[in-house]
Design a protein around this motif. Structure first.
Motif, short mmCIF file in Angstrom:
data_model
loop_
_atom_site.label_atom_id
_atom_site.label_comp_id
_atom_site.label_asym_id
_atom_site.label_seq_id
_atom_site.Cartn_x
_atom_site.Cartn_y
_atom_site.Cartn_z
N PHE A 56 30.22 60.18 77.19
CA PHE A 56 29.38 59.04 76.81
C PHE A 56 28.47 59.42 75.64
CE2 PHE A 56 30.25 56.83 80.81
CZ PHE A 56 30.61 57.87 81.63
N TYR A 108 24.81 57.98 74.08
CA TYR A 108 23.66 57.10 74.20
C TYR A 108 22.72 57.36 73.03
CZ TYR A 108 24.65 55.99 79.13
OH TYR A 108 25.21 55.55 80.30
N TYR A 151 37.02 57.40 78.87
CA TYR A 151 37.47 57.88 80.17
C TYR A 151 38.70 58.80 80.05
CZ TYR A 151 34.41 54.52 82.55
OH TYR A 151 33.33 53.82 83.02
N SER A 197 30.87 63.39 82.70
CA SER A 197 30.81 63.26 84.15
C SER A 197 32.21 63.36 84.74
CB SER A 197 30.17 61.94 84.57
OG SER A 197 31.08 60.87 84.39
N GLY A 222 33.83 61.49 87.68
CA GLY A 222 33.64 60.44 88.65
C GLY A 222 32.22 59.91 88.64
N PRO A 223 31.86 59.11 89.64
CA PRO A 223 30.57 58.41 89.63
C PRO A 223 29.44 59.22 90.28
CG PRO A 223 31.86 57.69 91.49
CD PRO A 223 32.69 58.73 90.77
N TYR A 255 25.68 62.22 85.54
CA TYR A 255 26.02 62.84 84.27
C TYR A 255 25.43 64.24 84.14
CZ TYR A 255 26.75 58.06 82.34
OH TYR A 255 27.14 56.79 82.08
N TYR A 294 25.38 52.89 93.09
CA TYR A 294 24.86 54.24 93.23
C TYR A 294 23.58 54.29 92.40
CZ TYR A 294 29.77 55.23 94.46
OH TYR A 294 31.02 55.21 95.01
N PHE A 332 20.25 56.75 90.74
CA PHE A 332 19.92 58.09 90.25
C PHE A 332 18.50 58.10 89.67
CE2 PHE A 332 24.37 59.51 90.25
CZ PHE A 332 25.04 58.30 90.20
N TYR A 384 16.65 60.68 86.82
CA TYR A 384 16.77 61.79 85.88
C TYR A 384 15.38 62.13 85.37
CZ TYR A 384 21.84 61.43 85.61
OH TYR A 384 23.19 61.43 85.91
N LEU A 444 19.57 65.72 86.10
CA LEU A 444 19.64 64.94 87.33
C LEU A 444 18.61 65.45 88.34
CD1 LEU A 444 21.14 62.76 88.98
CD2 LEU A 444 22.66 64.56 89.78
N LYS A 474 20.00 61.67 93.69
CA LYS A 474 20.92 60.55 93.66
C LYS A 474 21.14 59.98 95.05
CE LYS A 474 24.82 63.76 93.82
NZ LYS A 474 25.81 64.46 92.99
N LEU A 505 24.12 57.96 96.97
CA LEU A 505 25.50 57.47 96.91
C LEU A 505 25.82 56.65 98.16
CD1 LEU A 505 27.28 60.66 95.53
CD2 LEU A 505 26.34 58.73 94.26
N PHE A 526 13.62 58.79 84.33
CA PHE A 526 14.49 57.64 84.13
C PHE A 526 15.23 57.31 85.42
CE2 PHE A 526 14.24 57.06 79.59
CZ PHE A 526 13.87 58.31 79.12
N SER A 557 32.14 55.54 86.02
CA SER A 557 31.00 56.42 85.88
C SER A 557 29.86 55.85 85.07
CB SER A 557 31.44 57.71 85.21
OG SER A 557 32.46 58.32 85.92
N LEU A 576 26.65 54.53 83.60
CA LEU A 576 25.28 54.38 84.10
C LEU A 576 24.49 53.44 83.20
CD1 LEU A 576 24.21 58.03 85.05
CD2 LEU A 576 24.76 56.15 86.58
#
Lengths: 111, 114
Positions: free
Chosen positions: A33, A35, A50, A94, A96-97, A100, B32, B34, B36, B46, B49, B51, B90, B100, B102
């Motif tokens: 990703f 940002y 991905y 990352s 999966g979910p 990051y 989910y 999180f 940070y 991180l 989290k 889940l 954050f 994934s 966010l």
């Protein structure tokens, strides 16, 4: 430890220049990703990927493009830099979910 | 689509005081969540989290957050802060169906004063 490395910590470029921001991760993550972070706006997603050679637009893709030729490398390209692209750029990867791993960021100034 | 609102942009506190950083989210699907942390001149790390399972999650440095589905909140708390907790925090949300990706809040600057 997963490591995400951004090639430059600070960068100063001129208006109209083509700018490449490089990001490399060493843990075989599929997802990567880009940002940008601006005060009061949090992090805004520019592009993500991905898989190799795959890319999707995020929330603010205008003025940017990306390249992912290898799984570990995800490049952000500013085709013609403008002063409103002065910002902190953060790369993340990352698996999966599950959250990051971020790089340290590149602070880009366009003059 | 998901969205996140952090209700305080700046939170100044004295050392050893308790603190709460507020986060509300919006989503039409399960999420989910999180938190940070970003220390000065560093990338984001991180902190904790959520889940699934227990709605109270903890970090190794004394922070905790509680997922409240009815209030769509995920507030971050610490009973006693240290100078070293000074950082930007954050909140972020990921929909279970979005892979994934966010979505982040605007950030809260926590400043701990002696």
């Amino acid at each position: 430890d997963v490591k995400v490395t951004q090639s430059s910590r600070y960068l100063v470029k001129r208006t109209g220049e083509k700018v490449f921001l490089e990001c490399v991760q060493d843990m075989d993550h599929e997802n990567m990703f880009w940002y940008r972070q601006d005060p009061g706006l949090g992090l805004r997603l520019i592009y993500f990927s991905y898989d190799v050679k795959m890319k999707e637009k995020g929330d603010i893709p205008e003025g940017y493009s990306v390249s992912r030729e290898k799984k570990e490398r995800f490049s952000l390209i500013l085709e013609s830099a403008s002063t409103n692209q002065t910002s902190m750029y953060l790369c993340a990867s990352s698996l999966g979910p599950l959250g990051y791993t971020f790089g340290s960021g590149t602070r880009l100034t366009v003059v | 689509a998901q969205s996140v609102t952090q209700l305080d942009s700046q939170v100044p506190v004295f050392e050893e005081a308790p603190v709460e950083l507020r986060c509300n989210y919006s989503s039409s699907v399960s999420v989910y969540l999180f938190w940070y942390v970003q220390y000065p001149n560093q990338g984001l790390q991180l902190l904790l989290k959520y889940l699934s399972g227990s709605t109270l999650v903890e970090s190794i440095n004394g922070f905790e957050a509680e997922f409240n589905k009815s209030q769509t909140s995920f507030h971050l708390r610490k009973p006693s802060v240290h100078i070293s907790d000074t950082a930007e925090y954050f909140c972020a949300v990921s929909a279970e169906t979005s892979g994934s990706r966010l979505t982040f809040g605007e950030g809260t600057q926590l400043t701990v004063n002696p």
